[in-house]
Design a protein around this motif. Structure first.
Motif, short mmCIF file in Angstrom:
data_model
loop_
_atom_site.label_atom_id
_atom_site.label_comp_id
_atom_site.label_asym_id
_atom_site.label_seq_id
_atom_site.Cartn_x
_atom_site.Cartn_y
_atom_site.Cartn_z
N PRO A 74 -22.44 39.09 49.66
CA PRO A 74 -22.20 37.66 49.43
C PRO A 74 -22.29 36.88 50.72
O PRO A 74 -22.86 35.79 50.75
N GLU A 75 -21.76 37.41 51.81
CA GLU A 75 -21.79 36.70 53.08
C GLU A 75 -23.22 36.41 53.53
O GLU A 75 -23.54 35.33 53.99
N GLU A 76 -24.08 37.44 53.37
CA GLU A 76 -25.47 37.28 53.79
C GLU A 76 -26.14 36.17 53.01
O GLU A 76 -26.84 35.32 53.57
N LEU B 95 -22.64 45.19 45.21
CA LEU B 95 -22.22 44.61 46.49
C LEU B 95 -21.54 43.26 46.28
O LEU B 95 -20.46 42.99 46.80
N THR B 96 -22.21 42.44 45.46
CA THR B 96 -21.69 41.10 45.21
C THR B 96 -20.27 41.15 44.67
O THR B 96 -19.34 40.56 45.24
N ARG C 208 -12.38 39.35 48.23
CA ARG C 208 -11.98 38.04 48.74
C ARG C 208 -10.61 37.60 48.18
O ARG C 208 -9.97 36.73 48.74
N HIS D 37 -17.52 42.66 46.92
CA HIS D 37 -17.11 41.72 47.97
C HIS D 37 -16.34 40.54 47.40
O HIS D 37 -15.41 40.06 48.02
N MET D 38 -16.79 40.07 46.21
CA MET D 38 -16.08 38.95 45.58
C MET D 38 -14.63 39.35 45.30
O MET D 38 -13.71 38.58 45.54
N LEU E 270 -24.72 33.66 51.39
CA LEU E 270 -24.12 32.35 51.69
C LEU E 270 -24.59 31.83 53.04
O LEU E 270 -24.92 30.66 53.18
#
Ligand SMILES: Nc1ncnc2c1ncn2[C@@H]1O[C@H](COP(=O)(O)OP(=O)(O)O)[C@@H](O)[C@H]1O
Ligand SMILES: [Mg+2]
Lengths: 644, 129
Positions: free
Chosen positions: B108-110, A438-439, A446, A442-443, B112
């Motif tokens: 990542p949003e969660e 997930l990380t 971006r 999503h990174m 952050l």
């Protein structure tokens, strides 16, 4: 209590025999009394008849002898030749044969030609013998009982007349007080007319005097009673009364002489002498109770002049009665003793199965569901025994059923727990890499320099990963849904309930369970069924590891362990005296599928699931063990925070 | 505005890597550490603004460690992350103690958002501003 039944049994048997014995004794006495008395009366009646018969035989004998003598030839010669000597000889012969007391010949002109008696050879007198006179007047044979006056007998034999006088032995209440002597005399006599060539010549007569005579009465007694004696005394007596006076008897006075001169009792006298009846009953004779029978004696003219009586001394019958009663009592007593002994034996016999049953029920109540029942008796006892055994079988089945049930529950909860644990484990393991995926997806997304195709690919990855996230979450929710039904619960109560479920299994193996609940253990949120399955798991393991006779103790307590200075912890300690666990095994104890048990008996999941459950409650399980000595499983459960 | 120091303690390397990558992209200074014991040592040496903690770790669980941090370093905030989505006993403790919590996996949003919420709420932060 047990002995009471035996006592009751014996007592009731005894009571029954005593009652039956008593009743039969009572009626027996009555019947014997009646039988003996009536037998005595019957006999005395019979005896009296015999006596009367003999009495009349004497008369008949005199009559027939005289008749024979009268038929002899030569009476006429004697008269015409005034040959009194020949006459006398004939009479003497007759007297000897018949044992006559007197005899004589009276010519048709009413002169007594010849008299013959014991004492006086010839005493002709003016007074004609009244019997002879009767025969003279009727010219026919006259015979029977007569009463002669003193004068009349004196005419026959003055000496005899004197001898025949009877002194009255007065009773105080005697009405004939003035009279002291009985002068008249009772005789049995006969007179027979003599004919020659159809000519009436005269009569011969002869008789015996009954006053003071012993011959007839003794002869009758000899015949009737066969001179039977009882305690040195003749049992039977025979008496002839003239009116109410004993004139001839073998009843003895106290002094041992014949009781001649004594009198008949008033009552009997009235009944027999006046009313002419007979008397059969107890009577007081002289000075002894007798059973007696009296019958009147009528004289030639038919008037009652005397009494013939026979008697049997009562004491003989009383003695017989007493002996019979004694035998009766002895039999009853023996019956009672036999009943007591029988009752005792019977009670042992009857109660033995009862005691056996008591023993067996004690065994059953102490947990032995396979007790040995002795021989099944017959009847109700047997039914009871059989029913009891059936009950035990049912109990056993129930027990097995219960055991199966609890095992099933255990397996189900083990399964549920293991599914949950698996799900939780999987989720945990997947979540970490998923976080990475997930990380970085999503990174990457971006970045602004992505071409649209790459961006759309990455977005697909991100979407798919989100989907995985949802699935894992669902899986976790599912496992939680199975696993956790937390309720505020009393730990001691939960343990007690679990012990109740398992107790029979321990009893059957003869392993002793002992629960020592700690005081004031606070309630805590628990999944009750899972907590119970943990306790059950550890208990079953302990029972499996412990040989018969061993012990398992369960205790709960607070461990005031400082954790951040605050945390309090409940410890549940389960200690067994079983085989123990080696250090190598100890390392693998909580691994899934680690078991030392046979396939089918052990799954190896018990402890691993248990640990999982306890960990989910925020606790741990620790183990201490020594090979051969036993093991100790300690469940550490922190208290709910809000309870602190 | 000074860079905020964040320590991440988790036994899973991917998680550590992910956190580092996300937080550094937002200009946090990130230290990572793969065991509780190691983490305790690091905390002693340096003061962190925020410590992100995993609950289930070998040796020591995150809640115990969290209590320790609160007692020893009152100024340091803690964010709990766990793969067991709110297991009941833990979740109760978390709620009770008003702990910050984020369940794995997170985007990542969660992460952050959670971190910036904690940091903006910090009194020291306000004081500096
Ligand atoms: N109280 C105990 N004493 C000795 N050994 C034990 C005890 N409890 C557990 N064990 C050992 O641990 C093993 C694993 O137990 P468990 O996980 O409950 O699985 P299972 O009972 O199905 O074998 C057992 O097979 C036994 O060898
Ligand atoms: Mg087991």
């Amino acid at each position: 209590m047990n002995h009471n039944i035996r006592l009751y049994l014996i007592a009731s048997l005894l009571g029954m025999t005593v009652m039956v014995g008593g009743i039969s004794l009572f009626f027996g006495t009555y019947l014997i009394n009646k039988a003996v008395i009536s037998e005595a009366k019957n006999r005395i009646c019979f005896d009296l008849n015999t006596a009367l018969e003999m009495y009349s035989n004497v008369e008949k004998q005199i009559n027939s002898c005289l008749s024979l003598t009268a038929l002899e030839q030569g009476w006429g010669d004697c008269i015409s030749n005034d040959n009194t000597q020949k006459m006398k000889n004939r009479l003497t012969d007759l007297a000897q044969i018949l044992n006559l007391d007197f005899s004589g010949f009276v010519k048709n002109d009413r002169t007594t030609l010849c008299r013959q008696s014991r004492n006086t050879p010839n005493t002709p007198g003016s007074l004609i013998n009244p019997v002879a006179l009767l025969a003279l007047e009727s010219k026919s044979t006259v015979s029977g009982t007569f009463v002669l006056s003193h004068e009349e007998i004196k005419a026959e034999d003055p000496e005899l007349a004197e001898f025949m006088k009877i002194k009255l032995i007065n009773r105080s209440d005697d009405e004939t007080q003035g009279l002291t002597e009985e002068m008249s005399c009772m005789i049995i006599a006969a007179a027979v007319p003599i004919y020659e060539d159809n000519l009436f010549l005269g009569v011969i007569y002869g008789g015996i005097v009954l006053n003071k005579s012993t011959e007839i009465v003794d002869r009758v007694r000899k015949t009737v009673f066969q001179n039977e004696t009882f305690k040195g005394q003749n049992i039977g007596t025979v008496t002839i009364f003239l009116k109410n006076l004993r004139i001839s008897t073998n009843v003895l006075t106290k002094e041992g002489v014949r009781a001649v001169g004594t009198q008949i009792s008033e009552e009997v006298g009235r009944k027999v002498l006046i009313e002419g009846g007979s008397w059969i009953d107890r009577a007081f004779v002289v000075d002894d109770w007798n059973i007696t029978a009296y019958k009147p004696i009528k004289d030639y003219h038919g008037s009652i002049e005397g009494v013939l009586s026979v008697g049997v001394i009562e004491s003989k019958y009383l003695d017989f009665k007493r002996n019979t009663l004694l035998v009766f009592i002895a039999i009853t007593a023996a019956g009672i003793i036999i009943a007591a002994v029988l009752g005792y034996v019977l009670s042992i016999f009857v109660l033995h199965p009862v005691y056996e049953l008591i023993k067996i029920s004690k065994k059953v109540s102490s947990g032995d569901l396979y007790p040995k029942m002795g021989k099944i008796s017959k009847g109700e006892m047997g039914i009871l025994q059989k029913t009891f055994m059936e009950m035990i079988v049912t109990l056993r089945e129930q027990n097995i059923h219960q055991k199966e049930e609890s095992e099933k529950r255990l397996i189900i909860s083990e399964k549920q727990a293991s599914v949950g644990r698996l799900a939780a484990g999987v989720a945990h393991e997947i979540n970490n890499p998923l976080t990475g995926v997930l990380t970085f997806t999503h990174m990457l997304l971006r970045r602004k320099d992505l071409d649209s195709e790459m961006r759309s690919d990455l977005e697909t990855i991100a979407k798919a990963t989100d989907r995985v996230k949802v699935i894992v979450k669902g899986l976790l929710n599912f496992s939680r849904q199975i696993k956790l039904k937390p309720e505020l619960s009393d730990i001691n109560k939960e343990i007690k309930e679990t012990i109740n479920l398992i107790e029979n299994q321990a009893l059957v193996k003869r392993v002793f369970l002992c629960f020592d609940p700690g005081a004031d253990i606070q309630k805590r949120t628990l999944d009750r069924s899972q907590f119970q399955s943990v306790i059950m798991n550890i208990l079953i393991n302990a029972i499996d590891a412990t040989d018969p006779g061993g012990n398992i103790t369960i205790s709960t307590r607070y461990n005031l362990k400082t954790q951040n200075g605050k945390h309090r912890e409940i410890e549940i300690i389960i200690t067994d005296s079983g085989c123990g666990i080696s250090p190598e095994q100890l390392d693998r104890l909580f691994d899934p599928f680690f078991t030392t048990k046979d396939v089918g008996k052990g799954t190896g999941l018990g402890l691993s699931v248990s640990l999982g459950i306890i960990e989910h409650h925020g606790g741990t399980i620790s183990v201490k063990s020594q090979i051969g000595k036993g093991s100790s499983f300690i469940i550490h459960l922190p208290l709910d925070k809000k309870n602190e | 505005m000074s860079k905020k120091d964040i320590l991440v303690i988790d036994d899973n390397e991917i998680v550590l890597k992910s956190c580092k990558r996300i937080l550094e992209s937002e200009n946090y200074s990130v230290t990572i550490c793969s065991s509780a014991t190691e983490g305790i040592e690091i905390i002693k040496k340096h003061k962190y603004d925020l410590i992100i903690l995993d609950i289930v770790m070998p040796g020591c669980n995150g809640l115990t460690l969290s209590g320790k941090i609160k007692d020893d370093h009152p100024g340091t905030r803690v964010l709990i992350i766990s793969g067991y989505m709110e297991p009941k006993p833990f979740s109760e403790i978390i709620k009770e103690e008003k702990m910050n919590f984020l369940s794995k996996p997170f985007t990542p949003e969660e992460l952050l958002t959670a971190v910036s919420e904690i940091i903006t709420a910090m009194p020291t932060n306000k004081g500096i501003n």
